[in-house]
Design a protein around this motif. Structure first.
Motif, short mmCIF file in Angstrom:
data_model
loop_
_atom_site.label_atom_id
_atom_site.label_comp_id
_atom_site.label_asym_id
_atom_site.label_seq_id
_atom_site.Cartn_x
_atom_site.Cartn_y
_atom_site.Cartn_z
N LYS A 2 36.06 48.13 39.16
CA LYS A 2 35.34 48.95 38.19
C LYS A 2 36.34 49.49 37.19
O LYS A 2 37.39 50.01 37.57
N THR A 4 36.75 52.02 33.88
CA THR A 4 36.17 53.07 33.04
C THR A 4 36.99 53.17 31.76
O THR A 4 38.21 53.29 31.79
N GLU A 20 39.46 50.94 39.29
CA GLU A 20 39.26 51.27 40.69
C GLU A 20 39.00 49.98 41.44
O GLU A 20 38.00 49.29 41.20
N VAL A 21 39.91 49.64 42.37
CA VAL A 21 39.81 48.37 43.08
C VAL A 21 40.62 48.46 44.38
O VAL A 21 41.70 49.08 44.41
N ARG A 25 43.38 53.54 42.56
CA ARG A 25 43.00 54.02 41.22
C ARG A 25 44.21 53.87 40.32
O ARG A 25 45.24 54.51 40.52
N VAL A 462 31.45 52.36 31.83
CA VAL A 462 32.02 51.78 33.03
C VAL A 462 31.67 50.30 33.08
O VAL A 462 30.50 49.93 32.96
N GLU A 464 31.77 46.83 35.23
CA GLU A 464 31.95 46.10 36.46
C GLU A 464 31.73 44.62 36.13
O GLU A 464 30.99 44.29 35.21
N LYS A 467 28.26 43.65 35.11
CA LYS A 467 27.39 44.75 34.71
C LYS A 467 28.13 45.70 33.80
O LYS A 467 29.31 45.95 33.96
N CYS A 469 27.66 49.58 32.60
CA CYS A 469 26.92 50.83 32.77
C CYS A 469 27.21 51.73 31.58
O CYS A 469 28.37 51.92 31.23
#
Length: 480
Positions: A2, A4, A20-21, A25, A462, A464, A467, A469
Motif C-alpha cells: 500500500k 500513500t 506499507e509492505v 513502513r 492510497v 494498492e 485499487k 482509494c
C-alpha cells in the motif's frame, strides 16, 4: 503493498510516499512544499506518519523538496536510517543546514518586529533538528541491493538529475508473489550536460514517474549553448550585469561550465563571475569530491585546480558584506545567487537593486514555481514586489529552458518505454511531481504511445495494486 501519497501530488514539490509492505513502513523521500503560502501550509508531518514508527527512509536526492521534511519527521518519531548515495548525503547536509539557517534568521527577523504586538514565531526546524537527521544517514552504492527487513529490499540507480540522484527500485516478497515498484525520483535528460544518463529499468508492477516537464521538451543543449553565448555577448556589449538566479546544486555547476567554455573558446574575454552563494560554493566542492559520478571526459571539475584554470575570473562571495559590495561592481559581470526560484536569498537583493536598469539582464535558468518572483518575471511582469517594495522591471528577462536538470516529455517517454514494453507485464503508471496540466498532457502522450491509462493521485490518496482509494487518510498534523 500500500502506497500513500503524501506530497508531489499534482504539484511539483513536497515529494513523499509512504509504503506499507511485509510489516514494514518505508518512506520514499520526505520533502518540503515550496513556492506559495498555500503549499507551505502542508509543511508538517501527517498523523499517519507521526503516530506509527517508520522503519527506513529512502532518499532519491538532496533537493529540499525531497529531503526538507526529514527534520520534522525526526521531531515526531524515533530515529530510523535514511538511505541514500554518498553524494546525496553530502548535498542533503548542505541544503538542510542552509534551510535551517534561513528559517532561524526569518523567525528572528519576524520576532523583532512582532514582539510587542503578537506571539513569537518559531522556525519549522533548526540546526539541532538537522543534526538529528545527519546522524542517521546511511550511504549506499549505486546498483547494489540493500535489505530493509524480511522479504523487502531496494536498490538505487542513476537518475541523471543532480550528482548522487537516484531512481529507487523496491522489491517485496509477499504471500501472493514478488512485487516490484519503481520510483523515478527526479529524472535528468537522456544526455545530461554534467551527469551520467538515467539508468534503464525494464520491469515493474508499478512505476511512479515525475512529470515536471511532462507537457513539453526543452531546447537542445546545442540551441541552449547558442542562446546563452549570444545573450552573454550582448550583455558584455551593453556593459551591464547578468543576474542569474541559480539552484546551488547542479544548475550552478552547469552555468560555470558554460562560462568556462565561453572563455576557453575566446567567444568573450574573461570578466568577473561572482558566485554569491556560500551553499553553491560548498556544493561545487561536493561536485569536485564526487567528480567520478559525473559523465566521462568532463575534466572541468576533476579538482579545484582544473576549476580555477577553466574559470580564472571566478570570485566566490562568502559573506554578506561581499554580497552587498556587488551593488557597486561595474559591468560587465555575472552574479550567480540563490534562491533559484527567486523566493528567498541573496538574488532578491540583486534583483531589487538591478531590475530597474535596462542595461542589465536576468537569465532564468531553472523551473519557477507558481507564485514565485521568478515566475512573475518569466510571465512578463512589469513590476514585482521584493521585500514589500514595488520594483519596476526594466532589465531584459530571458528564460533558457534547456538548462533544466529535469527530463522533458520525450526523454520521460524514452525512460518509461522499457518498463511498459514487456507484453507479459504492463505496470501501472502513476504520475507525480508535476502541475496538473503537465500531468494531463503527459498522460495523454502515454496513452497515445503505449495505450496505457495513467493514474494522477491527489494528496492523501492510497494506492494498492489493483485499487485506488480516494483520500482515506487524514492529513491532520497531529494524532487523535
Amino acid at each position: 503493498m500500500k502506497i500513500t501519497v503524501l506530497g508531489a501530488a499534482q504539484e511539483v514539490t513536497g515529494s513523499c510516499f509512504l509504503i506499507e509492505v511485509c510489516g514494514k513502513r518505508l518512506l520514499i523521500d520526505c520533502g518540503l512544499f515550496q513556492g506559495s503560502r498555500r503549499l507551505e501550509r502542508y509543511n508538517f508531518i501527517p498523523k499517519n506518519l507521526s503516530c506509527h514508527p517508520i522503519d527506513a527512509v529512502l532518499l532519491t536526492h538532496g533537493h529540499l523538496d525531497h529531503c526538507g521534511r526529514l527534520p520534522l519527521l525526526f521531531k515526531e518519531l524515533r530515529r530510523c536510517p535514511v538511505f541514500s548515495t554518498s553524494a546525496t548525503v553530502d548535498i542533503s547536509k548542505l541544503i538542510l543546514r542552509d534551510a535551517a539557517k534561513i528559517q532561524e534568521d526569518d523567525a528572528n527577523r519576524t520576532n523583532r518586529k512582532r514582539r510587542r504586538k503578537e506571539g513569537l514565531v518559531t522556525p519549522l526546524f533548526d540546526m539541532l533538528d538537522v543534526e538529528q537527521v545527519e546522524d542517521n544517514f546511511r550511504s549506499v552504492l549505486y546498483n547494489e541491493w540493500i535489505g530493509l527487513g524480511t522479504g523487502v529490499r531496494a536498490r538505487f540507480l542513476e537518475a541523471g538529475h543532480i550528482i548522487g540522484s537516484a531512481c529507487i527500485e523496491l522489491e517485496a516478497e509477499e504471500s501472493d508473489g514478488l512485487t516490484r515498484i519503481v520510483f523515478s525520483g527526479d529524472l535528468g535528460p537522456k544526455s545530461p550536460l554534467l551527469q551520467r544518463s538515467p539508468a534503464e529499468i525494464s520491469t515493474a508492477d508499478a512505476v511512479f514517474i515525475e512529470t515536471t516537464y511532462g507537457d513539453r521538451d526543452h531546447r537542445s543543449l546545442l540551441a541552449t549553448w547558442d542562446e546563452f553565448s549570444t545573450l552573454v555577448r550582448r550583455a558584455v556589449e551593453q556593459g551591464g550585469k547578468i543576474l542569474i538566479p541559480t539552484f546551488a546544486v547542479g544548475r550552478t555547476q552547469q552555468i560555470l561550465y558554460y562560462f568556462s567554455e565561453l572563455f576557453r573558446r575566446n567567444i568573450v574575454s574573461p570578466f568577473p563571475i561572482y558566485l554569491d552563494s556560500p551553499m553553491a560554493i560548498a556544493a561545487t566542492d561536493v561536485y569536485l569530491r564526487h567528480h567520478r559520478l559525473l559523465r566521462e571526459g568532463l575534466h572541468f571539475m576533476d579538482n579545484a585546480d582544473a576549476l580555477q584554470e577553466g574559470l580564472p575570473s571566478l570570485i566566490p562571495c562568502q559573506t554578506a558584506e561581499q554580497s552587498k559590495e556587488l551593488n557597486y561592481a561595474p559591468g560587465p559581470c555575472a552574479i550567480l545567487a540563490g534562491a533559484g526560484m527567486c523566493n528567498a536569498g541573496r538574488i532578491l537583493h540583486h534583483l531589487r537593486h538591478g531590475l530597474r536598469s535596462p542595461e542589465n539582464m536576468v537569465l532564468i535558468v531553472g523551473y519557477q514555481t507558481k507564485g514565485s518572483t521568478g515566475r512573475q518575471l518569466v510571465e512578463g511582469a512589469h513590476e514585482v514586489k521584493i521585500f514589500g517594495e514595488t520594483v519596476k522591471v526594466r532589465a531584459s528577462i530571458h528564460s533558457l529552458g534547456g538548462f533544466s536538470a529535469h527530463a522533458g516529455q520525450t526523454d520521460l517517454i524514452h525512460w518509461l518505454s522499457p518498463l511498459v514494453s514487456q507484453p507479459e507485464k504492463i505496470p501501472r503508471v502513476i504520475l507525480t511531481h508535476g502541475e496538473s496540466n503537465a500531468m494531463s498532457q503527459f498522460a495523454f502522450k502515454v496513452e497515445e504511445e503505449f495505450g496505457i491509462s495513467c493514474q494522477m493521485p491527489k494528496l492523501g490518496d492510497v494506492i494498492e495494486l489493483g485499487k485506488l482509494c480516494k483520500a482515506p487518510v487524514s492529513l491532520s498534523s497531529s494524532c487523535t
